[in-house]
Design a protein around this motif. Structure first.
Motif, PDB file in Angstrom:
ATOM      1  N   UNK A 155       3.801   1.265  17.990  1.00 61.53           N
ATOM      2  CA  UNK A 155       5.113   1.905  17.951  1.00 61.53           C
ATOM      3  C   UNK A 155       5.550   2.111  16.505  1.00 61.53           C
ATOM      4  N   UNK A 156       5.677   3.338  16.033  1.00 61.99           N
ATOM      5  CA  UNK A 156       5.984   3.613  14.622  1.00 61.99           C
ATOM      6  C   UNK A 156       7.275   2.995  14.127  1.00 61.99           C
ATOM      7  N   UNK A 157       8.283   2.872  15.000  1.00 64.14           N
ATOM      8  CA  UNK A 157       9.570   2.338  14.553  1.00 64.14           C
ATOM      9  C   UNK A 157       9.444   0.905  14.047  1.00 64.14           C
ATOM     10  N   UNK A 158       8.450   0.167  14.515  1.00 66.69           N
ATOM     11  CA  UNK A 158       8.265  -1.197  14.033  1.00 66.69           C
ATOM     12  C   UNK A 158       7.607  -1.203  12.653  1.00 66.69           C
ATOM     13  N   UNK A 159       6.566  -0.399  12.519  1.00 69.29           N
ATOM     14  CA  UNK A 159       5.854  -0.379  11.240  1.00 69.29           C
ATOM     15  C   UNK A 159       6.683   0.256  10.117  1.00 69.29           C
ATOM     16  N   UNK A 160       7.543   1.207  10.475  1.00 73.49           N
ATOM     17  CA  UNK A 160       8.335   1.864   9.437  1.00 73.49           C
ATOM     18  C   UNK A 160       9.249   0.867   8.726  1.00 73.49           C
ATOM     19  N   UNK A 214       0.808  -1.223   0.000  1.00 67.84           N
ATOM     20  CA  UNK A 214       0.000   0.000   0.000  1.00 67.84           C
ATOM     21  C   UNK A 214       0.842   1.274   0.000  1.00 67.84           C
ATOM     22  N   UNK A 215       2.142   1.129   0.153  1.00 70.28           N
ATOM     23  CA  UNK A 215       3.077   2.251   0.012  1.00 70.28           C
ATOM     24  C   UNK A 215       2.798   3.425   0.960  1.00 70.28           C
ATOM     25  N   UNK A 216       2.503   3.100   2.221  1.00 73.43           N
ATOM     26  CA  UNK A 216       2.368   4.152   3.222  1.00 73.43           C
ATOM     27  C   UNK A 216       3.748   4.668   3.614  1.00 73.43           C
ATOM     28  N   UNK A 217       3.772   5.882   4.121  1.00 71.71           N
ATOM     29  CA  UNK A 217       5.019   6.460   4.617  1.00 71.71           C
ATOM     30  C   UNK A 217       5.028   6.485   6.142  1.00 71.71           C
ATOM     31  N   UNK A 218       3.868   6.728   6.741  1.00 74.51           N
ATOM     32  CA  UNK A 218       3.783   6.808   8.199  1.00 74.51           C
ATOM     33  C   UNK A 218       2.601   5.992   8.716  1.00 74.51           C
ATOM     34  N   UNK A 219       2.600   5.773  10.013  1.00 74.17           N
ATOM     35  CA  UNK A 219       1.529   5.030  10.660  1.00 74.17           C
ATOM     36  C   UNK A 219       0.224   5.819  10.638  1.00 74.17           C
ATOM     37  N   UNK A 220       0.309   7.125  10.638  1.00 81.34           N
ATOM     38  CA  UNK A 220      -0.892   7.949  10.567  1.00 81.34           C
ATOM     39  C   UNK A 220      -1.600   7.752   9.232  1.00 81.34           C
ATOM     40  N   UNK A 221      -0.828   7.581   8.159  1.00 79.07           N
ATOM     41  CA  UNK A 221      -1.437   7.295   6.859  1.00 79.07           C
ATOM     42  C   UNK A 221      -2.131   5.938   6.872  1.00 79.07           C
TER      43      UNK A 221
END
Length: 503
Positions: A254-259, A105-112
């Motif tokens: 935690x964003x660092x995991x999803x990034x 899905x090519x997201x950049x951040x967890x908020x997206x």
């Protein structure tokens, strides 16, 4: 507090050489991929081995090194509980990424990603962005506090200045090289910390007189329960479950995991990298528990009351007092690698949220590619300053994680999982999960009587905060829920909200 400064010059000299080496590695491997948006994404082309390296180093952070060793000192095999909770969480996150085809899905951040799950809602995106940034500041403050504990003990300098040095230590290569610098230094640091922990574990057992001597010392000290399954007889079942859960649930928020998923070159690399790092962490988790038990045995036999009374110093006690300069330096570098790799990852993830989500929210437009790299570096400095301020209030590592992080993150984690798995999740239900979890956490931290009650019943805030967030999300969804837009429609909204057409 006492400390052995006999080898101070060697330790501090080794620390400085280590920092210079990390800066060089970060600059060298990020060359050509640290300008524009590449500063926060590294070009979205990370291989399986780099995903494994950076994720593994991030997982073995302050909690699973200082915190787990301190818990091994206090609770024996209970020191491995942190790694168990994180490993289970990462395995579940890998499954969720596979199930939802997250990388495609090519997201950049967890908020997206949250915006996508909740029908393209901008309200969810902005609320999630703010919460994520707060979460990153909290995590980053925790890692700074952990690294500073090492330096303060070794050098005898004031803890405040140790925190300053720790921030500068990893902040320089993050500011210069961005995400790719973080990834490569993480990978190198993973090798160093694994080598260090394995070597010291092999040495620590005979240093304490052998395994039987360790068992005898623990039993004679009145802590026989430390030798039970994950130290449950000492900690208590509820306390053990609460600790494991307080580490498990943040894996989804935690964003660092999803990034790591967003920046992998493909889905296969992301899933394999996450899964292998989880398996590695589970095996690693027993090492700090053993080291903590060995440190307890030696400290008791040698009358080191300052360590017995403050187990957070167990790790540095071994490095500075029990080992020679070479092995002590190896152990110290292993610990610093653990804290600094995690800290650098949280710093760059926080900046990614500022650049991709919060800056457009405030200004109404996206940063140009030309300005992104420059502004990102300024925002990195701001993030490090805020985290430094946050870490000034941190005391011991594990209580910081279980109380502060365990009370703030559950609402965010529930919102991410609920939106991904429940087909009729409305944007209102996402907001309900985040807000209810946050209100519970703030109440826990601010109201002493409520804090005491939750600790007495649940041994920590993570479990009840999660229950509250799930119930609120489900009730609101049942009232407001409707069929979601199609996947492509939601993706189009996410891409359009960046201010440009997705390519």
């Amino acid at each position: 507090m006492e400390s052995n400064t006999e080898h101070m010059a060697i330790f501090l000299g080794g620390f400085l050489i280590y920092i210079v080496a990390m800066i060089w590695i970060g600059i060298h491997f990020s060359r050509g991929k640290s300008s524009g948006k590449d500063y926060i994404t590294g070009g979205n082309s990370l291989s399986f081995m780099l995903i494994f390296g950076t994720m593994g180093a991030t997982l073995i952070g302050t909690g699973s090194s200082i915190g787990a060793t301190a818990n091994g000192f206090k609770f024996g095999w209970g020191g491995a509980a942190y790694g168990l909770g994180a490993a289970i969480g990462v395995f579940c996150l890998a499954w969720l990424a596979w199930h939802t085809k997250l990388r495609q899905k090519n997201f950049v951040t967890m908020a997206e990603e949250a915006q996508f799950h909740y029908n393209g809602s901008m309200a969810v995106k902005y609320l999630m962005a703010i919460m994520i940034y707060v979460v990153e500041i909290i995590w980053l403050g925790n890692h700074i506090n952990g690294g500073a504990t090492y330096l303060s003990f070794v050098s005898g300098i004031d803890l405040f200045w140790a925190k300053v040095l720790t921030v500068l230590g990893f902040g320089i290569y993050v500011i210069i090289g961005g995400y790719l610098a973080v990834v490569w230094t993480d990978t190198i640091q993973l090798i160093l910390l694994l080598l260090g922990f394995i070597v010291i574990t092999v040495i620590a057992i005979p240093m304490a007189g052998g395994w039987e001597a360790m068992e005898t010392a623990i039993i004679e000290g009145g802590h026989a329960g430390n030798l039970s399954f994950y130290g449950v007889d000492t900690m208590g079942m509820m306390a053990l479950v609460s600790l494991i859960f307080s580490i498990f649930i943040p894996c989804f928020g935690t964003p660092t995991y999803r990034i790591r998923v967003y920046t992998a070159k493909d889905s296969k690399s992301a899933i394999k990298g996450l899964s292998l790092s989880g398996a590695m962490l589970f095996g690693f988790s027993f090492l700090p528990a053993i080291i903590g038990m060995a440190a307890y045995t030696v400290a008791v036999h040698s009358g080191a009351d300052y360590v017995v009374n403050n187990p957070d110093f167990a790790f540095t006690y071994i490095a500075t007092v029990l080992l020679g300069p070479v092995l002590g330096l190896l152990f110290l570098i292993a610990g610093l690698s653990a804290t600094m790799s995690s800290a650098s990852s949280d710093a760059i993830a926080g900046v990614g949220v500022l650049v991709q989500d919060i800056y457009p929210m405030i200004t109404g437009k996206e940063l140009s590619s030309k300005a992104a790299g420059y502004v990102s570096r300024l925002l990195t400095i701001m993030t490090l300053v805020l985290a430094f301020i946050a870490c000034l209030f941190a005391k011991d590592v594990m209580s910081y994680i279980t109380n502060v992080i365990g009370s703030i993150i559950p609402g965010v984690s529930v919102a991410m999982v609920f939106g991904a798995l429940y087909k009729k999740a409305s944007w209102q239900s996402g907001v309900a999960a985040i807000v209810s979890g946050l209100l519970f956490g703030v109440s826990f931290l601010a109201i002493d009587s409520f804090n005491a009650y939750i600790k007495e019943v649940f041994s920590g805030p993570a479990i009840p905060a999660t229950i509250v967030a799930v119930v609120c999300a489900l009730v609101v969804a049942l009232v407001t829920g409707k069929e979601k837009l199609s996947e492509q429609e939601r993706l189009n909204i996410v891409y359009a909200s960046r201010g440009k057409t997705h390519e």
